[in-house]
Structures are given as structure tokens and as C-alpha cells.
Write a protein that holds these residues in place. Sequence first.
Motif, PDB file in Angstrom:
ATOM      1  N   GLY A 241       0.792  -1.221   0.000  1.00 48.90           N
ATOM      2  CA  GLY A 241       0.000   0.000   0.000  1.00 48.90           C
ATOM      3  C   GLY A 241       0.822   1.268   0.000  1.00 48.90           C
ATOM      4  N   THR A 242       2.146   1.136   0.010  1.00 43.49           N
ATOM      5  CA  THR A 242       3.004   2.324   0.007  1.00 43.49           C
ATOM      6  C   THR A 242       2.799   3.125  -1.272  1.00 43.49           C
ATOM      7  OG1 THR A 242       4.698   1.242   1.351  1.00 43.49           O
ATOM      8  CG2 THR A 242       5.375   3.163   0.069  1.00 43.49           C
ATOM      9  N   VAL A 243       2.584   4.414  -1.129  1.00 43.54           N
ATOM     10  CA  VAL A 243       2.472   5.318  -2.275  1.00 43.54           C
ATOM     11  C   VAL A 243       3.675   6.259  -2.234  1.00 43.54           C
ATOM     12  CG1 VAL A 243       1.106   7.099  -3.411  1.00 43.54           C
ATOM     13  CG2 VAL A 243      -0.046   5.195  -2.238  1.00 43.54           C
ATOM     14  N   LEU A 244       4.510   6.198  -3.273  1.00 42.64           N
ATOM     15  CA  LEU A 244       5.705   7.024  -3.313  1.00 42.64           C
ATOM     16  C   LEU A 244       5.378   8.410  -3.853  1.00 42.64           C
ATOM     17  CD1 LEU A 244       8.184   4.377  -4.780  1.00 42.64           C
ATOM     18  CD2 LEU A 244       7.972   5.117  -2.402  1.00 42.64           C
ATOM     19  N   PRO A 245       5.980   9.441  -3.301  1.00 45.36           N
ATOM     20  CA  PRO A 245       5.736  10.803  -3.802  1.00 45.36           C
ATOM     21  C   PRO A 245       6.361  10.984  -5.186  1.00 45.36           C
ATOM     22  CG  PRO A 245       7.522  10.799  -2.204  1.00 45.36           C
ATOM     23  CD  PRO A 245       6.932   9.418  -2.176  1.00 45.36           C
ATOM     24  N   PRO A 246       5.874  11.922  -5.977  1.00 53.06           N
ATOM     25  CA  PRO A 246       6.443  12.164  -7.316  1.00 53.06           C
ATOM     26  C   PRO A 246       7.935  12.453  -7.279  1.00 53.06           C
ATOM     27  CG  PRO A 246       4.351  13.315  -7.072  1.00 53.06           C
ATOM     28  CD  PRO A 246       4.693  12.772  -5.718  1.00 53.06           C
ATOM     29  N   SER A 247       8.401  13.044  -6.190  1.00 50.11           N
ATOM     30  CA  SER A 247       9.828  13.382  -6.093  1.00 50.11           C
ATOM     31  C   SER A 247      10.717  12.142  -6.125  1.00 50.11           C
ATOM     32  CB  SER A 247      10.090  14.173  -4.811  1.00 50.11           C
ATOM     33  OG  SER A 247       9.703  13.422  -3.665  1.00 50.11           O
ATOM     34  N   ALA A 248      10.159  10.963  -5.749  1.00 51.56           N
ATOM     35  CA  ALA A 248      10.956   9.736  -5.741  1.00 51.56           C
ATOM     36  C   ALA A 248      11.355   9.309  -7.146  1.00 51.56           C
ATOM     37  CB  ALA A 248      10.169   8.608  -5.060  1.00 51.56           C
ATOM     38  N   SER A 249      10.619   9.781  -8.148  1.00 57.72           N
ATOM     39  CA  SER A 249      10.905   9.401  -9.527  1.00 57.72           C
ATOM     40  C   SER A 249      11.815  10.390 -10.239  1.00 57.72           C
ATOM     41  CB  SER A 249       9.595   9.266 -10.316  1.00 57.72           C
ATOM     42  OG  SER A 249       8.818   8.195  -9.816  1.00 57.72           O
ATOM     43  N   LYS A 250      12.160  11.484  -9.583  1.00 63.08           N
ATOM     44  CA  LYS A 250      13.026  12.468 -10.221  1.00 63.08           C
ATOM     45  C   LYS A 250      14.478  11.998 -10.173  1.00 63.08           C
ATOM     46  CE  LYS A 250      10.105  16.477  -9.242  1.00 63.08           C
ATOM     47  NZ  LYS A 250      10.025  17.812  -8.589  1.00 63.08           N
ATOM     48  N   PRO A 251      15.239  12.161 -11.271  1.00 61.06           N
ATOM     49  CA  PRO A 251      16.638  11.735 -11.265  1.00 61.06           C
ATOM     50  C   PRO A 251      17.485  12.595 -10.330  1.00 61.06           C
ATOM     51  CG  PRO A 251      16.129  12.913 -13.290  1.00 61.06           C
ATOM     52  CD  PRO A 251      14.829  12.711 -12.578  1.00 61.06           C
ATOM     53  N   LEU A 252      18.490  11.971  -9.726  1.00 61.74           N
ATOM     54  CA  LEU A 252      19.454  12.725  -8.930  1.00 61.74           C
ATOM     55  C   LEU A 252      20.290  13.624  -9.820  1.00 61.74           C
ATOM     56  CD1 LEU A 252      20.800   9.928  -6.532  1.00 61.74           C
ATOM     57  CD2 LEU A 252      18.968  11.584  -6.097  1.00 61.74           C
ATOM     58  N   SER A 253      20.533  13.134 -11.049  1.00 62.93           N
ATOM     59  CA  SER A 253      21.330  13.911 -11.990  1.00 62.93           C
ATOM     60  C   SER A 253      21.009  13.479 -13.409  1.00 62.93           C
ATOM     61  CB  SER A 253      22.830  13.722 -11.716  1.00 62.93           C
ATOM     62  OG  SER A 253      23.619  14.522 -12.579  1.00 62.93           O
ATOM     63  N   THR A 254      21.070  14.415 -14.339  1.00 63.33           N
ATOM     64  CA  THR A 254      20.933  14.128 -15.771  1.00 63.33           C
ATOM     65  C   THR A 254      22.222  14.554 -16.454  1.00 63.33           C
ATOM     66  OG1 THR A 254      18.533  14.493 -15.713  1.00 63.33           O
ATOM     67  CG2 THR A 254      19.608  14.584 -17.862  1.00 63.33           C
ATOM     68  N   LEU A 255      22.942  13.580 -17.008  1.00 56.84           N
ATOM     69  CA  LEU A 255      24.238  13.847 -17.639  1.00 56.84           C
ATOM     70  C   LEU A 255      24.037  14.039 -19.136  1.00 56.84           C
ATOM     71  CD1 LEU A 255      26.303  11.075 -15.784  1.00 56.84           C
ATOM     72  CD2 LEU A 255      25.780  13.409 -15.022  1.00 56.84           C
ATOM     73  N   ARG A 256      24.596  15.134 -19.667  1.00 58.22           N
ATOM     74  CA  ARG A 256      24.371  15.486 -21.069  1.00 58.22           C
ATOM     75  C   ARG A 256      25.674  15.656 -21.852  1.00 58.22           C
ATOM     76  NH1 ARG A 256      20.405  18.324 -18.098  1.00 58.22           N
ATOM     77  NH2 ARG A 256      18.255  17.853 -18.766  1.00 58.22           N
ATOM     78  N   MET A 257      26.758  15.028 -21.409  1.00 60.27           N
ATOM     79  CA  MET A 257      28.036  15.233 -22.092  1.00 60.27           C
ATOM     80  C   MET A 257      28.126  14.506 -23.434  1.00 60.27           C
ATOM     81  SD  MET A 257      28.092  13.015 -19.442  1.00 60.27           S
ATOM     82  CE  MET A 257      28.540  11.344 -18.998  1.00 60.27           C
ATOM     83  N   HIS A 258      27.332  13.423 -23.595  1.00 63.45           N
ATOM     84  CA  HIS A 258      27.382  12.675 -24.851  1.00 63.45           C
ATOM     85  C   HIS A 258      26.537  13.366 -25.918  1.00 63.45           C
ATOM     86  CE1 HIS A 258      29.560   9.215 -23.278  1.00 63.45           C
ATOM     87  NE2 HIS A 258      28.782   9.263 -22.209  1.00 63.45           N
ATOM     88  N   LYS A 259      27.089  13.469 -27.120  1.00 64.19           N
ATOM     89  CA  LYS A 259      26.348  14.047 -28.247  1.00 64.19           C
ATOM     90  C   LYS A 259      25.751  12.947 -29.123  1.00 64.19           C
ATOM     91  CE  LYS A 259      27.663  17.903 -26.618  1.00 64.19           C
ATOM     92  NZ  LYS A 259      26.717  18.617 -25.725  1.00 64.19           N
ATOM     93  N   ALA A 260      26.166  11.724 -28.932  1.00 65.05           N
ATOM     94  CA  ALA A 260      25.608  10.574 -29.648  1.00 65.05           C
ATOM     95  C   ALA A 260      25.139   9.554 -28.626  1.00 65.05           C
ATOM     96  CB  ALA A 260      26.659   9.951 -30.571  1.00 65.05           C
ATOM     97  N   GLU A 261      24.156   8.752 -28.997  1.00 68.54           N
ATOM     98  CA  GLU A 261      23.685   7.728 -28.061  1.00 68.54           C
ATOM     99  C   GLU A 261      24.773   6.685 -27.832  1.00 68.54           C
ATOM    100  OE1 GLU A 261      20.676   4.840 -29.268  1.00 68.54           O
ATOM    101  OE2 GLU A 261      20.887   5.535 -31.335  1.00 68.54           O
ATOM    102  N   GLY A 262      24.650   5.942 -26.758  1.00 64.41           N
ATOM    103  CA  GLY A 262      25.654   4.937 -26.434  1.00 64.41           C
ATOM    104  C   GLY A 262      25.048   3.738 -25.745  1.00 64.41           C
ATOM    105  N   TYR A 263      25.874   2.711 -25.587  1.00 61.28           N
ATOM    106  CA  TYR A 263      25.434   1.448 -24.985  1.00 61.28           C
ATOM    107  C   TYR A 263      26.378   0.957 -23.895  1.00 61.28           C
ATOM    108  CZ  TYR A 263      22.196   1.152 -28.900  1.00 61.28           C
ATOM    109  OH  TYR A 263      21.192   1.418 -29.805  1.00 61.28           O
ATOM    110  N   ALA A 264      27.496   1.638 -23.696  1.00 65.44           N
ATOM    111  CA  ALA A 264      28.515   1.172 -22.761  1.00 65.44           C
ATOM    112  C   ALA A 264      28.387   1.913 -21.436  1.00 65.44           C
ATOM    113  CB  ALA A 264      29.910   1.375 -23.350  1.00 65.44           C
ATOM    114  N   LEU A 265      28.323   1.149 -20.338  1.00 62.63           N
ATOM    115  CA  LEU A 265      28.040   1.733 -19.033  1.00 62.63           C
ATOM    116  C   LEU A 265      28.522   0.791 -17.941  1.00 62.63           C
ATOM    117  CD1 LEU A 265      26.314   3.954 -17.453  1.00 62.63           C
ATOM    118  CD2 LEU A 265      24.427   2.343 -17.617  1.00 62.63           C
ATOM    119  N   ASP A 266      29.208   1.331 -16.923  1.00 64.89           N
ATOM    120  CA  ASP A 266      29.641   0.474 -15.814  1.00 64.89           C
ATOM    121  C   ASP A 266      29.936   1.310 -14.581  1.00 64.89           C
ATOM    122  OD1 ASP A 266      30.193  -2.102 -14.770  1.00 64.89           O
ATOM    123  OD2 ASP A 266      32.348  -1.779 -14.980  1.00 64.89           O
TER     124      ASP A 266
END
Length: 497
Positions: A241-266
Motif C-alpha cells: 500500500g506504500t504510495v511514493l511521492p512524485p519526487s521519488a521518480s526524479k533523477p538525482l542527476s541528468t548527464l548530457r556530455m554525450h552528443k551521440a547515443e551509447g550502450y557502454a556503461l559500468d
Amino acid sequence: MSKRAADAADDQSAALKAGERPIAEDPPDEVGEFEDEFEDEFESEDEILEAGVDGRPDAEREEEEREAEAMDVDKQTFIPGRTKLAPGETLSPDPSTYDMLHTLSTPWPCLSFDIVRDSLGDNRKTYPATVYAVAGTQAEGSRAKDNELMVLKMSGLSKMEKEGEESENESDSDDDMGEPILEHKSIPLGSTTNRIRSHQTPTQSADYNKPPQTLTATMLENSQVLIHDVTSHLSSFDVPGTVLPPSASKPLSTLRMHKAEGYALDWSPLQPLGKLLTGDNDGLIYVTSRTEGGGWVTDNRPFTGHSSSVEELQWSPNERNVFASASSDGSVKVWDVRSKSRKPAVDVPVSKTDVNVMSWSKQTSHLLATGADDGKWAVWDLRHWKPNAAAPSSQISASPVASFDFHKEPVTSIEWHPTDDSVVAVGSADNTVTLWDLAVELDDEESRQAGMAEIPPQLLFVHYMESVKEVHWQAQMPGTLMATGGNGFSVFKTISV
């Protein structure tokens, strides 16, 4: 894996490499559900066996059945890349080879997922089992706005029933096992997830009962990288029954340094606060670090050296400043984040085709496994990769310590067993997940006598699923794997691992 006739024609579709996606069909009505691979199948088989008593002498009838069964098994043996399905045939798993097998459908296909470590204990072997995971969806076209990050809890995962096998105790009975349950929480993303990985940081609170913080990094088709805290989403499963506030879905950070899409992440396993590698289709690699104050800082000087897209990134399991990259230029490069030149320390060509995936052994840190577009996968000993002192960034030649060309379609995923450095899981575009034991040896004569001349003796198991994209071990449940494909997820454990 065996073949059986079906009313529907074979609808196999090849798994796709980075940058290519299957066509998304209309989503099912349910957010997610478990499917019974064997519904009604066992009952109908039992009925056929009971009806087989035809009045003939038992010995005569049984001998005929044994001969027919032997012929049937021979005809139904399925070898990926070699056996062709006839019109009207599809594949069905052999329940006697699994300890557990469950399938899960989701609203949209997921190109990537990651298993989340839980607090239920290590070395778990009892049933019913529970698995936590995060995944990103691929809702294409006009429905792209519906894409989401899914936080999943799969519980009630029961052991596979086998004919003639009785439960060891009453707690393993069907009544106690119940049905598998899927629970989920969603975070809107608005773009397709190319890759998602989770990371847990130690709690900074004096309350030692507080769970660790669980972070996710999601690489999106729009080239952004989103970092979320999903700790509250995971905890909410334990409080109905827990209802999470909308703020729980907001990202901590949005990184925009890439100009092309990518698939590599670790995520670095040796940086508790959080240190992230990301690579894109332009061949650029960035490092993003979390500060003591909780912020995120990206070094704007990319690592360069690949002539094509970066397909995979892996931090060293034992050296906090070292990482490796695999690229569609056919090479694997090893880097030091302290390098002022931002150039690789070691550059090794490992394939004449795209190197799609890579895995660094956590048990034996000098072993690295790679999987390529030509279907081959190999194991490399990094102790043989010595940089050229005169020209550190120049390519060096090296030979793998093991190489396999069993798969005839691209390798789409590869991962070492978390505790056994001789066992490797491989996903391929031939619609299979294969398990391998590098410690097994069998000479050619033994292979011929066994009728398996084309089958490498190291091959332990073949699991079929459509459009395999990723496969991961559940490190807290020995031998358990989870894989994602065009038709959803499989969670399974074989009797061979």
C-alpha cells in the motif's frame, strides 16, 4: 532443448546488436505477468501414457516404446545453428534439465536490465526464491513517451516439478509454494533505455539496519544518462500500500556530455560513493564521479582512441583506476583514469568483426572474456598484454587462452560466473543462452564416440529464448540466471551448474 510440433509456425527472430532494435508490438494489457511454460502439457502426456496399455504383452510393448523413444530423442535433439526447425515446429524446454524455470512478460521489450543485490542472504538454495531487478523498456515510435525504468520484485519462484520426484519435506509442497508473484514500481523515462546498471552504496546513517542506497544509471536513446535513487522503490515492496511521492521518480542527476547515443556503461565496484563510466557511438568515454556532498561531476576530457562505437566498458575488479573498453572497431583497450593523455595504455585487436560484449572475471582478475559479431567468444589472459614502452598506445598482438565458434550468430551478452572462474554464460542472436565450463576436457575420440563431434565438450547447457539481449547471474543464488529477450524475461537454474 527439444523440438515439438505446434499450431503456430516458428516465429524466431534474431537478437539484435547495439544500435538495432526489434520492432515493438502492442504491449499486453497486464503490466507484467508470469507465464506457465508447461500449462496442460504434463496432464496431456500422462493421459497418453495411461492410454497406451493395449493388451499386448508388457515386454513386447515396452521394448517397442523404448525403441521409438530412442529414435524420437535422436530426431528431437536441437543444436543451435545446425538444426533447422521444420514448418509448424517450435522449441520447448526439457523440464528434467532445470531446477527452476519461470518466464515473465512485460509491457514492452527490455534491451537491458540488472539484478539488484538484496538483504535476504547469500548462498540461497531453498525455494520459493526471490529476485530483485531493474530494467529499462523499449517502447518505440509514437509510444516513446511511455518508456519507463521498472523496479521489479519476483517472489514465489518455485522449484521445477519432476516426474517421480517427491518433495524433500512438506514445506516444498505445491500448497506452500503458491504461485509466483511479480511486483513492480515504475519511473517515467520518455526515451528507450539502451543500457541500465545498478550500484549500491553503504548507508551514511547511524542506523545500521537501514538498507544501502541503490542507484541506477540509465543510458537513453536520446544520449542522456540518468541517475536515480531507487532505494525507496525497493523498500516499498515490503510495505503493502506504500504510495511514493512524485519526487521519488526524479533523477538525482541528468548527464548530457554525450552528443551521440551509447550502450557502454559500468559502475566501479571499488568506489563506494559511485564512479561511472559511459561510452558512446562516437567512440568517446567519460568518467563521472559522485562528490562527498552528493553531487555528480563529469570530467569533460573524454578518453579517445577507438575509431568506432564503444560497445562495452568494464572497470577492473581489483584496480580502482583501471578499466577496459570493447569496440566495434574490433579492439579491446585498457586504460588508466590518471592518464593525462587520455589515451589507452594497452590496445589489442581481438576480432575482425565488432566486439559487442566483454566481461572481466571477479575471481581471477587477469582473465577477460569477449564476444563478437561473428559469433565467436574468447578468453584472454591480461598478463600477456604488455604495453609497448616506446609507443604505449600502439596495438599489440595476443592470442586467446580459449576460443569458441559454436554460435553462428552475434554474441550479445557474456558474463563470468560470480564465484567460479571456469564457468561463463553467453547470450547469442541465435536465440540461445549457453553455459560453458572451461575446466572440462574431452579428447576428439571421446567426442566422436559420444556422437558430439560438433559440440565443444565445454558446453554445459543451452537455454532457448527469443531475441536474447542480456544475461546475468544472481550472485546470491548459486547457479541462478536471469535473461532478457524479445518476449520478456527468463529466470532459471539448471541442474548442470
